[in-house]
Design a protein around this motif. Structure first.
Motif, mmCIF file in Angstrom:
data_model
loop_
_atom_site.group_PDB
_atom_site.id
_atom_site.type_symbol
_atom_site.label_atom_id
_atom_site.label_comp_id
_atom_site.label_asym_id
_atom_site.label_seq_id
_atom_site.Cartn_x
_atom_site.Cartn_y
_atom_site.Cartn_z
ATOM 1 N N ALA A 466 20.985 -71.829 36.375
ATOM 2 C CA ALA A 466 21.613 -70.586 35.916
ATOM 3 C C ALA A 466 20.977 -69.340 36.526
ATOM 4 O O ALA A 466 21.594 -68.289 36.589
ATOM 5 C CB ALA A 466 21.557 -70.512 34.395
ATOM 6 N N CYS A 495 15.835 -66.939 32.713
ATOM 7 C CA CYS A 495 17.001 -66.486 31.952
ATOM 8 C C CYS A 495 16.957 -67.129 30.568
ATOM 9 O O CYS A 495 16.041 -67.870 30.251
ATOM 10 C CB CYS A 495 18.285 -66.848 32.687
ATOM 11 S SG CYS A 495 18.612 -68.621 32.783
ATOM 12 N N CYS A 498 16.733 -71.036 30.273
ATOM 13 C CA CYS A 498 15.514 -71.769 30.617
ATOM 14 C C CYS A 498 14.299 -71.173 29.916
ATOM 15 O O CYS A 498 13.172 -71.371 30.363
ATOM 16 C CB CYS A 498 15.318 -71.811 32.130
ATOM 17 S SG CYS A 498 15.242 -70.183 32.896
HETATM 18 ZN ZN LIG Z 1 17.157 -69.881 34.068
#
Ligand SMILES: [Zn+2]
Length: 674
Positions: A466, A495, A498
């Protein structure tokens, strides 16, 4: 709650009902029935009318709202402020069938189906601190928006925070030992039960493997291990601590009265394949609890999912098909060795082979396999259980770990007498494993004839898809890994998905030494590691680091991750001794008896690095020097060398340089080693 209703809505105060008749929503006789039923059940008027299907819910509630002068909430058009959701936990909303709507002038408007449900309104007021005003809506409509707005997964964390806040306040009486009965009461307290459930749910959602609940002087901390790394999460208030511990102990069948000795237990999460292994450890501030989540549905990974390349998979599967031999998987704790062995066992036909394991601890319970739990305290060591297993006519034996010469020798004997043995060892790489066993005292000619395959394994974290982005690798790092300057490299920028780590999920790296005739002969002849590596290379062997570099180039992982988890070998052109002080995460000590570094001693900021210890020990073994002899060469005392080899201290820079010079002597091919 229902008991108070007849009082506040007495039978003949049926203005609302009469209004409904006037509006032709209800016939007079229907109203009589409704009022009679209300007398008996104490139910709310609107509820009875709607339940009996006398009139549509919206119209009934609109009429009632008008009659009792409470605003009606059309839930399709009324604004719903989602920032209020964390203030009213989903469970509370469902319990009372209410929905927080919006705040105006410090008043929180809440949709309810019974504006006189004081209990519900008081609870929301207590939870949020707002003055609460009811708005009427049909219960079916309220339930619909609750389902729409409260998605379970999204609110676990908020729920936990609310729960934690709800429960702060007066501290529990300290210093007094609660009785078993008191503990049981605490553990069945709703917030405690709810907290434990939420915590486990959160761990599953975040793909955590372990949950640590730790007491300390100021409170409690809770950490989740995700992709191998611990992360803090919302802790509960201290006063809930003993209730939580007791709750977990009850779930896992432990003795709740016993708080002074470590205990182990397990439980199965209802309706899932997830086993939770629980262990408690008394610390000075109370019992620390670790829960390990074992998801059986994820265990039997196919070899491909484990990260095997087709060629290596073939080698492993071929070895698993043999009636005898030894298959070794090596690597530090947490490198996924057991998973590899389990998946090997899982791929075997369990009907016509007697498979027995001895493990410490038994991690996953496997169907069709006899698993023995090592209990060193009562003398059931790996060696002792292996001895008993051999009397049980086994075909395949898995030994959790080879820690000592006795176990190693028995494993070799078992393999030579027609059994397939699978085991693990704490060594750095595949080839060093062979020398380690010989150094332990296993006869090289026996080892050469029974080893089938040795695999070194590491788990490296994968870049979070991501937030993956290309970035500039620092030149030193590129140089150390021999990465081309013009290549494109990636990392995760961090992000929500994670937890801002930039990583999500892990992948295994394998280094596989297939023991064919030539390698077998080299082992028997006690050839050096270099010679073995050279022979293996000719047949396509590549090291963990080389595999890691491939993963970097493929954009699967980062250079940092590979530097942390693998070491270069001499023939990659990387300087070992230089590696020693680059702040790498210390590996597990590899010399038997070596403790985890105990003190920093006088080495300044340099953290002791056991892989240095291993290197020194290996070098001394290679040169056939005593500790005293090596100490003299470097110009230190033999106890200093001893301390290096136990991983307690690291050599200073100048001594490191001297060691490197001595090491260079053995690494340049001088034909000196036999
Ligand atoms: Zn991430």
């Amino acid at each position: 709650m229902t008991a108070i209703r007849p009082e506040i809505m007495p039978r003949h105060n049926s203005k609302a009902g009469e209004a409904l008749v006037e509006e032709n929503l209800l016939t007079a006789s229907q109203l009589d029935d409704v009022l009679e039923e209300q007398d008996e059940s104490g139910q709310y008027l609107g509820e009875i009318i709607v339940e009996n299907g006398y009139a549509p819910a919206e119209e009934v509630y609109q009429q009632i709202a008008e009659q009792v002068a409470v605003p009606y909430a059309d839930l399709d058009s009324v604004p719903i402020d989602v920032s209020l959701l964390p203030l009213v936990p989903a469970k509370l909303a469902r319990k009372f069938t209410l929905m927080p709507l919006y705040v105006e002038d410090d008043v929180l408007y809440v949709a309810v189906s019974d504006h006189l449900d004081i209990d519900a309104l008081d609870t929301v007021a207590g939870n949020t601190g707002y003055h609460v005003e009811p708005m009427l809506a049909p219960p079916s409509e309220i339930s619909r928006v609750i389902d729409e707005y409260y998605t379970d997964a999204g609110n676990i964390e908020e729920d936990m925070e609310i729960l934690a806040e709800e429960q702060t306040g007066e501290e529990g009486t300290e210093g007094e030992e609660p009785s078993e009965a008191e503990l049981e009461v605490e553990a069945s307290d709703t917030p405690v039960v709810r907290y434990v459930n939420l915590l486990i749910q959160q761990a599953i959602d975040k793909r955590a493997s372990d949950v640590h609940i730790e007491p300390h002087d100021k409170g409690i901390s809770v950490r989740l291990r995700i992709d191998g790394v611990l992360h803090y999460t919302t802790p509960p208030p201290k006063k809930m601590f003993s209730g939580i511990v007791t709750r977990i102990k009850i779930l896992s069948g432990l003795d709740i009265g016993e708080r002074r000795i470590p205990q182990d237990g397990r439980f199965r999460l209802e309706g899932s394949q997830i086993d939770v292994r629980v262990s408690t450890l008394p610390t000075i501030y109370g019992e620390k609890v670790v829960m390990r989540l074992l998801d059986k549905s994820k265990l039997m990974l196919s070899m491909k999912e484990l990260g095997f390349q087709p060629k290596n998979q073939q080698i492993y599967e071929e070895a698993l098909r043999q009636p005898q031999g030894i298959i070794l998987v090596t690597g530090p704790t947490g490198s996924g060795k057991t998973t590899t062995l389990y998946s090997g066992l899982g791929n075997m036909n369990r009907d016509d082979r007697n498979i027995v394991t001895t493990e410490d601890p038994v991690e996953y319970e496997l169907e069709g396999i006899n698993q023995v739990q090592v209990k060193s305290k009562v003398g059931l060591t790996f060696a002792a259980s292996l001895r008993s297993i051999l009397r049980q006519d086994p075909d395949v034996i898995m030994v959790g770990e080879i820690r000592d010469l006795e176990t190693a020798q028995m494993a070799v004997r078992a393999a030579l007498t027609g059994h397939l043995v699978l085991s693990t060892l704490h060594t750095n790489n595949a080839i060093a494993t062979v020398t380690r066993l010989v150094d332990m005292g296993v006869k090289s000619f026996l080892l050469g004839s029974c080893l089938s395959v040795v695999m070194a394994q590491r788990l490296v974290r994968q870049i979070c898809p991501a937030c993956k982005a290309s970035y500039d690798v620092p030149p030193e790092m590129r140089q150390e890994l021999d990465l081309p300057d013009d290549g494109e490299y990636y990392h995760g920028e961090g992000c929500d998905q994670c937890n801002d780590t930039g990583y999500q999920g892990r992948e295994a790296l394998f280094e596989i030494l297939n023991i064919d005739q030539e390698i077998s002969r080299l082992i028997t002849e006690e050839a050096g590691e270099d010679q073995i590596r050279e022979a293996a290379r000719r047949k396509g062997f590549s090291t963990l680091r080389e595999r890691g570099i491939n993963k970097i180039k493929q954009g699967i992982t980062t250079p940092e991750e590979i530097l942390t988890n693998t070491v270069g070998t001499g023939d990659e052109g990387t300087d070992q001794a230089e590696n020693c002080d680059d702040g790498q995460e210390p590996e597990r000590p590899l010399i038997s008896g070596a403790a985890v570094p105990a003190k920093e001693a006088d080495r300044g900021s340099e953290a002791p690095n056991p892989s240095v210890a291993e290197r020194i020990w290996w070098m001394r073994a290679k040169l056939d020097l005593t500790q005293k002899e090596l100490a003299d060469k470097v110009g230190v005392s033999s106890s200093t060398v001893g301390s290096w080899e136990r991983g307690r201290t690291n050599p200073r820079r100048d001594n490191l340089r001297k060691l490197r010079r001595i090491m260079d002597d053995i690494e340049t091919p001088t034909e000196a080693s036999t």
